[in-house]
Design a protein around this motif. Structure first.
Motif, PDB file in Angstrom:
ATOM      1  N   THR A 134      35.009  35.759  40.613  1.00 46.13           N
ATOM      2  CA  THR A 134      35.078  37.104  41.190  1.00 46.13           C
ATOM      3  C   THR A 134      34.226  38.058  40.363  1.00 46.13           C
ATOM      4  O   THR A 134      33.993  37.830  39.168  1.00 46.13           O
ATOM      5  CB  THR A 134      36.531  37.646  41.199  1.00 46.13           C
ATOM      6  OG1 THR A 134      36.964  37.857  39.845  1.00 46.13           O
ATOM      7  CG2 THR A 134      37.471  36.687  41.891  1.00 46.13           C
ATOM      8  N   ALA A 135      33.769  39.128  40.996  1.00 49.03           N
ATOM      9  CA  ALA A 135      33.032  40.166  40.272  1.00 49.03           C
ATOM     10  C   ALA A 135      34.021  40.960  39.424  1.00 49.03           C
ATOM     11  O   ALA A 135      35.123  41.285  39.886  1.00 49.03           O
ATOM     12  CB  ALA A 135      32.318  41.085  41.260  1.00 49.03           C
ATOM     13  N   LYS A 136      33.657  41.282  38.191  1.00 47.95           N
ATOM     14  CA  LYS A 136      34.556  42.021  37.307  1.00 47.95           C
ATOM     15  C   LYS A 136      34.982  43.355  37.907  1.00 47.95           C
ATOM     16  O   LYS A 136      36.107  43.806  37.716  1.00 47.95           O
ATOM     17  CB  LYS A 136      33.891  42.237  35.950  1.00 47.95           C
ATOM     18  CG  LYS A 136      33.784  40.976  35.113  1.00 47.95           C
ATOM     19  CD  LYS A 136      33.189  41.275  33.750  1.00 47.95           C
ATOM     20  CE  LYS A 136      33.155  40.003  32.889  1.00 47.95           C
ATOM     21  NZ  LYS A 136      32.558  40.265  31.552  1.00 47.95           N
ATOM     22  N   LYS A 137      34.086  43.957  38.673  1.00 45.97           N
ATOM     23  CA  LYS A 137      34.382  45.260  39.267  1.00 45.97           C
ATOM     24  C   LYS A 137      35.517  45.190  40.282  1.00 45.97           C
ATOM     25  O   LYS A 137      36.121  46.210  40.634  1.00 45.97           O
ATOM     26  CB  LYS A 137      33.136  45.842  39.924  1.00 45.97           C
ATOM     27  CG  LYS A 137      32.592  45.010  41.079  1.00 45.97           C
ATOM     28  CD  LYS A 137      31.321  45.614  41.659  1.00 45.97           C
ATOM     29  CE  LYS A 137      30.785  44.784  42.825  1.00 45.97           C
ATOM     30  NZ  LYS A 137      29.513  45.350  43.378  1.00 45.97           N
ATOM     31  N   ASN A 138      35.829  43.975  40.785  1.00 48.60           N
ATOM     32  CA  ASN A 138      36.893  43.822  41.781  1.00 48.60           C
ATOM     33  C   ASN A 138      38.289  43.847  41.164  1.00 48.60           C
ATOM     34  O   ASN A 138      39.288  43.912  41.892  1.00 48.60           O
ATOM     35  CB  ASN A 138      36.717  42.515  42.560  1.00 48.60           C
ATOM     36  CG  ASN A 138      35.529  42.562  43.498  1.00 48.60           C
ATOM     37  OD1 ASN A 138      35.031  43.637  43.838  1.00 48.60           O
ATOM     38  ND2 ASN A 138      35.051  41.393  43.922  1.00 48.60           N
ATOM     39  N   LYS A 139      38.354  43.754  39.834  1.00 43.88           N
ATOM     40  CA  LYS A 139      39.647  43.802  39.132  1.00 43.88           C
ATOM     41  C   LYS A 139      40.569  42.664  39.558  1.00 43.88           C
ATOM     42  O   LYS A 139      41.793  42.817  39.621  1.00 43.88           O
ATOM     43  CB  LYS A 139      40.344  45.143  39.360  1.00 43.88           C
ATOM     44  CG  LYS A 139      39.503  46.365  39.029  1.00 43.88           C
ATOM     45  CD  LYS A 139      39.141  46.443  37.561  1.00 43.88           C
ATOM     46  CE  LYS A 139      38.356  47.710  37.246  1.00 43.88           C
ATOM     47  NZ  LYS A 139      37.940  47.776  35.816  1.00 43.88           N
TER      48      LYS A 139
END
Length: 276
Positions: A134-139
């Motif tokens: 997952t993208a880190k920005k998605n938390k």
């Protein structure tokens, strides 16, 4: 006119029988141990998904390369046999094998009970596991954080098989209780990067290599999963015991003479032999 008509009927019958003969021949060829033929022809055909880095894929020049590719060449070099690598639709791999289009499935092919019913596996040569990227920005930091989120997976992959057979892990909680399916992981990563999916269920070996090579490892989380670890092995037809025995012997030879470790270090920076 009747004679002409009868002649046409006879010709049609001959063509029909000929076609049936070819079909039966194909079935006979795949219904016996093929090692003698492979040894005689000095060629073997391996089916692979040519986008599956770093196991077997096309590089920028269009050449098929990768860990499994080099490993296969090294083993068959021991027998004086040339390897032909045949890109296939990964979701059709067992069908291609059964039809005789390919002799082996060798491309980060995970062993599992469902596949063991269809193919004859070699001994395992590498461990792997399914992870969530997952993208880190998605938390999103755990599998449970995927509740009502959009998941992606490759069609025909062992990850999607685990997803469907162990629904309590992800299937029961993600959006629509299913995953968006892709023909290849490279296509899935495009959607992950654009935000069309929130997470991607993928082989850890692919995730690490892809994100590192593309300089994006710091932008994503690779979340170790709640599925059991897997073993990569080579898949053959059930009738090809001799071929599988030759491959197992080849693995032992490469591990003893250091070739396996050399190829492994090139692609992974370490020896990935299962016993390590």
């Amino acid at each position: 006119m009747k004679k002409i008509g009868m002649g046409l009927v006879v010709l049609a019958g001959i063509f029909f029988l000929g076609a049936c003969g070819n079909s039966n021949k194909d079935k006979t060829d795949t219904a016996k141990d093929s090692w003698a033929t492979i040894e005689k022809d000095k060629t073997v055909t391996i089916g692979l998904d040519d986008t599956f880095v770093p196991m077997g894929f096309k590089d920028e020049s269009g050449k098929i390369t990768g860990f499994d590719v080099e490993l296969a060449k090294a083993i068959f070099d021991e027998y004086g046999i040339t390897v032909n690598f045949q890109p296939i639709d990964w979701s059709m791999k067992e069908t291609e094998l059964e039809n005789g289009t390919i002799d082996l499935i060798w491309n980060g092919y995970s062993m599992n009970p469902a596949r063991e019913k269809k193919v004859l596996f070699t001994n395992p040569y590498m461990k792997n596991e399914q992870v969530l990227v997952t993208a880190k920005k998605n938390k999103i930091e755990t599998f449970k954080d995927m509740k009502e989120k959009n998941l992606g997976a490759q069609e025909g992959s062992s990850g999607y098989e685990s997803f469907t057979t162990q629904p309590e892990v992800l299937k029961d909680i993600v959006a629509n209780q299913d995953a968006t399916l892709y023909g290849s992981f490279s296509e899935a990563f495009i959607d992950l990067e654009s935000g069309r999916i929130d997470g991607l269920l993928i082989d850890k070996v692919y995730a690490n290599y892809y994100l590192t090579q593309n300089g994006k490892i710091d932008q994503y989380l690779i979340i170790d999963g709640e599925y059991s670890s897997e073993n990569f092995a080579v898949g053959a037809r059930k009738t090809d015991q001799t071929l599988v025995d030759k491959l197992n012997s080849g693995f032992e030879t490469l591990q003893k003479n250091g070739t396996f470790a050399k190829i492994s270090d090139k692609w992974f920076g370490e020896d990935v032999t299962p016993s390590k």
